[in-house]
Design an enzyme around this catalytic site. Sequence first.
Site, mmCIF file in Angstrom:
data_model
loop_
_atom_site.group_PDB
_atom_site.id
_atom_site.type_symbol
_atom_site.label_atom_id
_atom_site.label_comp_id
_atom_site.label_asym_id
_atom_site.label_seq_id
_atom_site.Cartn_x
_atom_site.Cartn_y
_atom_site.Cartn_z
ATOM 1 N N LYS A 79 0.845 -1.201 0.000
ATOM 2 C CA LYS A 79 0.000 0.000 0.000
ATOM 3 C C LYS A 79 0.881 1.253 0.000
ATOM 4 O O LYS A 79 1.898 1.301 0.695
ATOM 5 C CB LYS A 79 -0.908 -0.034 1.235
ATOM 6 C CG LYS A 79 -1.947 1.072 1.290
ATOM 7 C CD LYS A 79 -2.830 0.915 2.530
ATOM 8 C CE LYS A 79 -3.872 2.013 2.630
ATOM 9 N NZ LYS A 79 -4.701 1.884 3.848
ATOM 10 N N SER A 154 -9.797 2.143 3.094
ATOM 11 C CA SER A 154 -8.883 2.853 2.216
ATOM 12 C C SER A 154 -7.921 1.946 1.448
ATOM 13 O O SER A 154 -7.335 2.375 0.457
ATOM 14 C CB SER A 154 -8.058 3.867 3.022
ATOM 15 O OG SER A 154 -7.202 3.192 3.933
ATOM 16 N N SER A 178 -10.009 -0.181 7.312
ATOM 17 C CA SER A 178 -9.434 -0.001 5.975
ATOM 18 C C SER A 178 -8.789 -1.242 5.369
ATOM 19 O O SER A 178 -8.435 -1.230 4.188
ATOM 20 C CB SER A 178 -8.394 1.127 5.985
ATOM 21 O OG SER A 178 -9.043 2.376 5.974
#
Lengths: 485, 99
Positions: A79, A154, A178
């Site tokens: 990420k 997210s 997330s």
Amino acid sequence: MSDLFQASLSELMRQLDRRACSAEEVVSDLLARMESSRDRLNAYVSIDAENALQQARAVDTARAAGKQGALLGLPIAVKDVLNVKDQPCHCASRILEGYRAPYDATAIARLREAGAVFVGRTNMDEFAMGSTNENSAFGPVRNPWNADYVPGGSSGGSAAAVAGGAAIAALGTDTGGSIRQPASFCGCVGLKPSYGRVSRYGLTAFASSLDQIGPMTRTVEDACLLLGVMAGRDPMDATSMDADVPDYAATLTGDLKGMRLGLPKDYFSDGMDSEVEQAVRIAVDRCAGLGAEIVEVALPHTEYAIATYYIIATAEASANLARFDGVRYGAREQGADPLDMYGKTRAARFGPEVKRRILLGTYVLSSGYYDAYYLRAQKVRTLIRRDFESVFKQCDALLTPVAPTTAYRLGEKTNDPIRMYLGDIYTVTANLAGICGLSVPCGFSEAGLPIGLQVLGPAFGEDAILRVGHAYEQATDWHQRRPAL
Amino acid sequence: MSEQNKAESIDVKYVAHLARMHLSDDEATVFQEQLDHVLEHVRSLSGLDVDGVEPTAHAVPVHNVFREDETSRTLDHGQVMDNAPVARQGLFIVPRILE
């Protein structure tokens, strides 16, 4: 070998050990898929193919020389919020344009040491703020099951990549859901470890008392593998705990005999989509069939969780994001004096959701409002934490939905922040209480969108939730379904 | 909690100043409405009795984590400075503060 990109980490490890394929073949097969699915998913913000292939070739040489490693040759996507030395780390924000990480996050360093190959950086909501991945400077990620829908957020890029065949496994981060919510929306496994289980050093901070790094994978076994490598005390993060790291894979018995699983009645309330409720209730029955005793439990402060979370998370974010001022890294807009320069840089470079949260967080910490909002929220956080302490005296783990609905349509919630925030109701509590949570696929809606089952466990009880998730996964085939891209 | 029970509005421009972030008039209007809406929800906490409840700052209670006072390698100075928007002689350069 064909379709290596659809395998799990564990399957690939067995093939690499048997020399049925090389790390270079695995990585080049995956890179081809990453490229061919790029327009459809937009799951990556950057792909460094040459570097990935170099790492893979180095692994093949090392393997031939007898080197071993828990992840030797396995490709991992990262990420865009985690620092990987010499790579950009944009946090999907325009304010970090030009930044290159001068160091590895501890989680990254441990994966690297175990032989992981880093293939690319996944898209996300800017600074991990969002539940749809629409708040990205790199454009929205698309759900692998239907391009008109969001992947969740997210960690939307990581989830879409794993479910869509564009990553074997990925790292996500979870501040209020997330990892678990996008895993649910995309149909993969997502684990949020307990607070303090994995070092946060090198993770760009959103809310420091809530953030955790965790794996997003195709199987629970793979989540065990990555957690085992990343977990444990790190002197660089004083909040990482000096607790034993069990051999997680060894705890996967395949059954739930002797386990007591709680069903929080406060989570099965109005507002949950009936298809989600039905899928989760069937999954609960399946767990009972595997030997678990199901008991109803109460988490009476659930209705206050969203308010508590959005006060605490934004307060911490407003302080953490103060560092992005155009002085030491990232982009700068010219200003007449330093104050003007900060103001212009932050105005021009942060997206709307980040601005909203900075404003809310600054407000609840400001003079005259601190006690009424922030201090009060911290006290309610204690009540929520106690709810869980009491519940885990009655059972080993909890079964809940991950989110009240399946994935939203793109654009459906962009102009209505509070409606978006309410969708986090079943996930934020784990972060507030510091406990661990796992999302595993448990069905599909009629529209063909994935549904996730959440397994919550006590702090440092990852072994229990992984055992539950694995037993359920082995009894079903949801995790084997793949979207047609 | 009496000040909270009033339908109090957030002074978005003032808060933006505190956050060192310029806002356009259009942004201020939109954020004002959205944040008032969020605060309305957040005020539900005022209905809860929290007298005598200790606040939780961290989910895991850790206090005073000490380490040996030993020097160790830190990040490479040159590589850190490479990230600066403007740097000279190993220093961050900002607009002039004093005339």
